[in-house]
Design a protein around this motif. Structure first.
Motif, PDB file in Angstrom:
ATOM      1  N   SER A 184       0.850  -1.188   0.000  1.00 53.97           N
ATOM      2  CA  SER A 184       0.000   0.000   0.000  1.00 53.97           C
ATOM      3  C   SER A 184       0.889   1.242   0.000  1.00 53.97           C
ATOM      4  N   ILE A 233      -5.825   8.465   3.520  1.00 52.64           N
ATOM      5  CA  ILE A 233      -6.864   7.848   4.354  1.00 52.64           C
ATOM      6  C   ILE A 233      -6.727   8.319   5.798  1.00 52.64           C
ATOM      7  N   PHE A 246     -14.744   5.611   6.246  1.00 53.07           N
ATOM      8  CA  PHE A 246     -14.865   4.464   5.348  1.00 53.07           C
ATOM      9  C   PHE A 246     -16.121   4.556   4.487  1.00 53.07           C
ATOM     10  N   LEU A 287     -15.318   7.018   1.624  1.00 56.75           N
ATOM     11  CA  LEU A 287     -14.396   6.419   0.661  1.00 56.75           C
ATOM     12  C   LEU A 287     -15.058   5.295  -0.125  1.00 56.75           C
ATOM     13  N   THR A 288     -15.996   4.595   0.509  1.00 55.32           N
ATOM     14  CA  THR A 288     -16.715   3.536  -0.202  1.00 55.32           C
ATOM     15  C   THR A 288     -17.707   4.127  -1.195  1.00 55.32           C
ATOM     16  N   GLU A 301     -13.461   5.167  -4.040  1.00 54.98           N
ATOM     17  CA  GLU A 301     -12.003   5.222  -3.870  1.00 54.98           C
ATOM     18  C   GLU A 301     -11.462   3.913  -3.303  1.00 54.98           C
ATOM     19  N   LEU A 302     -12.189   3.319  -2.347  1.00 59.07           N
ATOM     20  CA  LEU A 302     -11.747   2.031  -1.820  1.00 59.07           C
ATOM     21  C   LEU A 302     -11.949   0.908  -2.825  1.00 59.07           C
ATOM     22  N   ALA A 321      -8.920   1.031  -4.888  1.00 62.17           N
ATOM     23  CA  ALA A 321      -7.786   0.508  -4.122  1.00 62.17           C
ATOM     24  C   ALA A 321      -7.824  -1.009  -4.052  1.00 62.17           C
ATOM     25  N   ARG A 322      -9.009  -1.569  -3.855  1.00 58.76           N
ATOM     26  CA  ARG A 322      -9.137  -3.030  -3.826  1.00 58.76           C
ATOM     27  C   ARG A 322      -8.809  -3.628  -5.184  1.00 58.76           C
ATOM     28  N   ALA A 375      -8.262  -4.766   2.755  1.00 53.87           N
ATOM     29  CA  ALA A 375      -8.872  -3.936   3.795  1.00 53.87           C
ATOM     30  C   ALA A 375      -7.913  -3.702   4.950  1.00 53.87           C
ATOM     31  N   PHE A 392      -5.463  -0.696   4.099  1.00 51.42           N
ATOM     32  CA  PHE A 392      -5.917   0.689   4.242  1.00 51.42           C
ATOM     33  C   PHE A 392      -6.542   0.952   5.608  1.00 51.42           C
ATOM     34  N   LEU A 412     -17.635  -0.750   5.508  1.00 50.52           N
ATOM     35  CA  LEU A 412     -16.914  -1.110   4.293  1.00 50.52           C
ATOM     36  C   LEU A 412     -17.802  -1.779   3.252  1.00 50.52           C
TER      37      LEU A 412
END
Length: 364
Positions: free
Chosen positions: A3, A11, A81, A84-85, A89-90, A93-94, A100, A103, A299
């Motif tokens: 990461s 974050i 979270f 970002l969800t 953005e997450l 990233a995933r 998980a 981050f 999340l």
């Protein structure tokens, strides 16, 4: 996959911004409500001015703020979270392989750092403020000159040195000068063998020693001996005695270990102070648990109704945590369970449950 530091800083910054914003909002609400409550209590006391009420509310604010820290951590993590969800953005990233747990690390690090700052810096400042608040409350609202309380059986103290032990009993105590009346001192050697007793009409605390006036010394197999004065060394001073009857929240985190040692060596109960000290040590771990709960709630939100589910889950978690902490603390205060267990159980159980919930959601 590794990461990136940029993503971690982003974050972590988002979490800190939400934390500060929520803390300011909640503190403003608490200040308003506490001011109204103090105004109600001061309504029948014309000598209490509005300025004094506001001062007392501000002095009390740091202590109340420390109590809501875990809940602010929880909701700040949830909103971080959630945002970002919702902004995907997450998701991005995933997609590039960031798990998980990766981050979560900057948020957990920030929460632990907040816990350390809260215990080592905010708590000492809050202790000074709440001590001043207690003094003003006793003086202007309760109309008391001292926070000292003595049980119906009188006051018991224990003093020790390398050769002797002294058990001091006084029927009456002057809360201003702390002069003891109708004093009896039981003398024991280092092996708990009874040596005799000293009776005196009064005793004063002067320069780290108790000075008994017009004392009568009675030793085993000896005639009573009348003395003009009899002194007993002590580690106590007036400030320590006053603080021993005050809430442990009025004592700084850094001063608690020494203060607990002084209380225990002089016969004062230190259960409240030991429990409070251990609870402070457990705070950073409790904050870590709040981050895990926040991630578990936010999340993987459903497309519809996700916000309501998140808020409801957070409120229920906060309520359960509050009840569990209060119940376990009560058991600790009564010494039904060990003090360390009472202080660390809420943080430990929350940390395990939060980890288990996140493992179930992320890894199946």
């Amino acid at each position: 996959m590794y990461s990136s530091p940029t993503l971690s800083r982003y974050i972590g910054r988002q979490f800190i911004v939400w934390f500060c914003l929520l803390m300011v909002i909640l503190l403003a609400i608490v200040l308003l409500l506490d001011t109204v409550e103090l105004l109600r209590r001061a309504g029948t006391k014309p000598h209490v001015t509005f300025g004094l009420v506001v001062e007392m509310a501000l002095l009390k604010l740091p202590e109340i703020g420390q109590q809501i820290f875990p809940f602010v951590i929880l909701f700040a993590g949830m909103f971080t979270f959630w945002r970002l969800t919702r902004s995907a953005e997450l998701v991005v990233a995933r997609a590039v392989g960031v798990s998980a747990w990766q981050f979560l690390m900057p948020v957990m690090f920030a929460a632990a750092a907040i816990g350390v700052v809260k215990v080592t810096l905010i708590n000492p400042v809050g202790a000074v403020f709440i001590a001043k608040y207690e003094q003003l409350q006793d003086r202007y609202l309760k109309l008391q000159s001292s926070t000292l309380n003595i049980s119906r059986s009188g006051l018991w103290l224990r003093q020790t040195n390398e050769k002797e032990q002294f058990f001091i009993h006084a029927e009456l105590v002057n809360p201003v000068t702390f002069e003891l009346s109708n004093v009896i001192v039981f003398l024991f050697d280092a092996d708990q063998n009874y040596l005799g007793r000293v009776d005196a009409p009064s005793a004063e605390l002067k320069d780290r020693k108790w000075e008994l006036q017009d004392a009568v010394l009675n030793r085993a197999k000896k005639d009573p001996e009348k003395l003009d004065s009899y002194t007993i060394p002590t580690e106590l001073d007036m400030a320590t005695i006053e603080e021993s009857f005050a809430p442990p929240e009025t004592i700084s985190f850094w001063e608690l270990p020494r203060f607990i040692h002084t209380l225990e060596t002089t016969g004062f109960p230190a259960v409240r102070h030991r429990l409070h000290y251990q609870s402070l040590l457990a705070q950073p771990f409790l904050f870590l648990a709040m981050v895990l709960f926040a991630a578990a709630f936010s999340l993987r939100l459903p497309r519809r109704g996700g916000t309501m589910a998140m808020v409801t889950g957070g409120v229920l978690t906060g309520f359960v945590l509050f009840v569990m902490t209060d119940v376990v603390r009560t058991f600790g205060m009564s010494e039904t369970i060990p003090i360390v267990m009472a202080a660390w159980s809420p943080a430990g159980i929350s940390l395990l449950l939060g980890t288990a919930a996140l493992l179930h959601l992320e890894d199946g």
